[in-house]
Design a protein around this motif. Structure first.
Motif, PDB file in Angstrom:
ATOM      1  N   ILE A  75       0.839  -1.193   0.000  1.00  0.00           N
ATOM      2  CA  ILE A  75       0.000   0.000   0.000  1.00  0.00           C
ATOM      3  C   ILE A  75       0.880   1.251   0.000  1.00  0.00           C
ATOM      4  O   ILE A  75       1.950   1.268   0.596  1.00  0.00           O
ATOM      5  CB  ILE A  75      -0.957  -0.026   1.221  1.00  0.00           C
ATOM      6  N   GLU A 128      -4.950  -2.391   3.525  1.00  0.00           N
ATOM      7  CA  GLU A 128      -4.520  -3.190   2.379  1.00  0.00           C
ATOM      8  C   GLU A 128      -5.428  -4.407   2.198  1.00  0.00           C
ATOM      9  O   GLU A 128      -5.810  -4.745   1.080  1.00  0.00           O
ATOM     10  CB  GLU A 128      -3.064  -3.613   2.569  1.00  0.00           C
ATOM     11  N   GLN A 133      -5.477   1.054  -2.012  1.00  0.00           N
ATOM     12  CA  GLN A 133      -4.150   1.093  -2.618  1.00  0.00           C
ATOM     13  C   GLN A 133      -3.313   2.240  -2.076  1.00  0.00           C
ATOM     14  O   GLN A 133      -2.097   2.258  -2.229  1.00  0.00           O
ATOM     15  CB  GLN A 133      -4.272   1.206  -4.133  1.00  0.00           C
TER      16      GLN A 133
END
Length: 149
Positions: A75, A128, A133
């Motif tokens: 992430i 995540e 993202q």
């Protein structure tokens, strides 16, 4: 969660039904009163502890131990300086070097104060797993947050 016994009791403040309390507006509805818990110990304390534990679980879902641990987070972390408004990409390794004990600096993700690097990692892992993202982390001096307005 099981409701406490005060649904059938009178309010200790207005002496009306707890759910109709105009003085305290039913905020004590889930309290377990000692007079209805046997000896006044154990059951009421367990009920109150269970209530707060369930509320903490709802408000901090990233503390769930069932989230699988990965070797490396994928992430993206974006650091936003609240004073200047500038945003920049930040690596997780950089966040590890921050002084997390500095009382003058506060960091927030989604209106939640991040208190340590471990706390940050738990939140990032949870996000995540949820499919996010990118996460935005706001950093600012403490006086900006506590000034009100």
């Amino acid at each position: 969660m099981e409701k406490a016994l005060c649904n059938i009791m009178n309010c200790p403040f207005s002496h009306r039904a707890c759910t109709e309390c105009g003085i305290y507006r039913g905020r004590h509805r889930y309290m377990a009163f000692r007079s209805h818990a046997g000896d006044g110990k154990g059951d009421s304390e367990n009920a109150i502890a269970a209530y707060f534990k369930s509320m903490e679980k709802l408000s901090n879902p990233w503390d769930d131990q069932s989230i699988p641990l990965k070797e490396r987070l994928t992430i993206r972390l974006t650091l936003i300086d609240a004073e200047s408004g500038k945003a920049r990409s930040c690596e997780i390794d950089e966040a590890k070097t921050w002084d997390w004990k500095d009382p003058e600096t506060m960091r927030i993700i989604n209106d939640r104060i991040v208190t340590s690097f471990e706390h940050l990692v738990r939140i990032l892992r949870y996000k995540e797993e949820q499919g996010h993202q990118e996460v935005e982390l706001y950093e600012f001096p403490r006086f900006m947050f506590l000034a009100g307005g």
